[in-house]
Design an enzyme around this catalytic site. Structure first.
Site, short mmCIF file in Angstrom:
data_model
loop_
_atom_site.label_atom_id
_atom_site.label_comp_id
_atom_site.label_asym_id
_atom_site.label_seq_id
_atom_site.Cartn_x
_atom_site.Cartn_y
_atom_site.Cartn_z
N TYR A 6 3.64 11.08 4.53
CA TYR A 6 2.83 11.98 3.71
C TYR A 6 3.36 13.39 3.81
CZ TYR A 6 -1.03 8.64 3.14
OH TYR A 6 -1.79 7.56 2.80
N TYR A 10 3.22 2.96 7.12
CA TYR A 10 3.41 4.01 8.12
C TYR A 10 2.59 3.70 9.37
CZ TYR A 10 -0.98 5.85 6.11
OH TYR A 10 -2.25 6.00 5.64
N ARG A 13 -0.12 0.79 8.83
CA ARG A 13 -0.93 0.53 7.64
C ARG A 13 -0.16 -0.30 6.62
NH1 ARG A 13 -4.87 2.94 5.57
NH2 ARG A 13 -5.33 0.78 5.17
N HIS A 52 -0.39 1.31 0.66
CA HIS A 52 -1.63 1.51 -0.09
C HIS A 52 -1.57 2.83 -0.85
CE1 HIS A 52 -2.13 3.57 3.76
NE2 HIS A 52 -2.85 4.44 3.10
N HIS A 75 -4.39 5.73 -2.08
CA HIS A 75 -5.78 6.19 -2.00
C HIS A 75 -6.29 6.54 -3.39
CE1 HIS A 75 -5.90 6.74 2.44
NE2 HIS A 75 -4.60 6.85 2.28
FE LIG Z 1 -3.09 6.43 3.72
#
Ligand SMILES: [Fe+2]
Length: 236
Positions: free
Chosen positions: A109, A148, A158, A161, A163
């Protein structure tokens, strides 16, 4: 590690309905986020209150293309993510604000909290938005996010995905959720995915791979519809 199938921890108050029984021990943050007290029923007039209302001028068509926000194109597998926003009766929700944010193709991110050793992409910010059209349709162009690691537990990763945050046309139409990709090997190990306890409901979080909607030589496609039920704050 083994598959996560943690017990349900209910708040102390037995009068609380199932909608607030969302504390999930395997997902540590729910310890602080899950309601500890009964939800408040909003006055009746709030249920019919239309809004928030978003003018078309505040959202640019380019906002829905996460691959065109910089000088060059982001690295990764280009994808189209599209679907419809519907209400509980299956009727389209036009004019809903759909916002997304995601990691880049390497699973990183662009956020100061994310410092894990995967590269940032100078051509990818990872955020987009659009308004649904008259038939409740939305469409984004982006790249497939990577998995990640996160600090929830030992070796926690995770599943890929995106969000989603949605504002409908009623004050009570509000949803924040995550969309997943079919066949991800991390599903069984992810406490966030599994905090949705009903297997059929979990399936609904997974987008459908849609080869027919893929664009030859350019992008694969995934379809994901969202049903916006009025929040539990609506009188039950
Ligand atoms: Fe996330």
């Amino acid at each position: 590690m083994s598959e996560y199938d943690g017990p349900v921890v209910l708040p102390d108050d037995p009068s609380l309905g199932p909608e607030v029984q969302i504390d999930y021990p395997g997902y540590r943050s729910t310890r602080w986020r899950a309601p500890k007290r009964a939800l408040v029923t909003l006055p009746e007039e709030f249920h019919a209150l239309e809004g928030p209302v978003f003018g078309d001028d505040s959202v640019s068509p380019l906002d829905a293309d996460l691959t065109r926000q910089h000088e060059g194109e982001p690295l990764g597998e280009r994808i189209v993510v599209y679907g419809r926003v519907l209400d509980e009766s299956g009727r389209p929700v036009p004019g809903a604000l759909v916002e997304i944010w995601q990691a880049n193709a390497a699973g990183r991110y662009r956020h100061q909290v994310d410092q894990h050793p995967a590269p940032l992409d100078p051509n990818f910010s990872g955020a987009g938005r659009c308004l649904t059209d008259s038939e409740g349709r939305y469409r984004f162009v982006t790249v497939k996010p990577g998995s990640y690691p996160w600090g929830n537990h030992e070796n926690a990763w995770r599943p890929a995905h995106i969000h989603f945050s949605l504002f409908g046309r009623l004050f009570t139409q509000r949803l924040v959720t995550q969309m997943y990709f079919p066949g991800d090997p991390l599903f069984a190990f992810d406490p966030i995915f599994n905090s949705v306890r009903d297997p059929r409901s979990r399936e609904l979080l997974i987008a459908r791979f849609d080869l027919a909607a893929a664009q030859p030589e350019w992008a694969l496609a995934y379809e994901w519809d969202v049903v916006m039920r009025a929040t539990p704050f609506e009188g039950t």
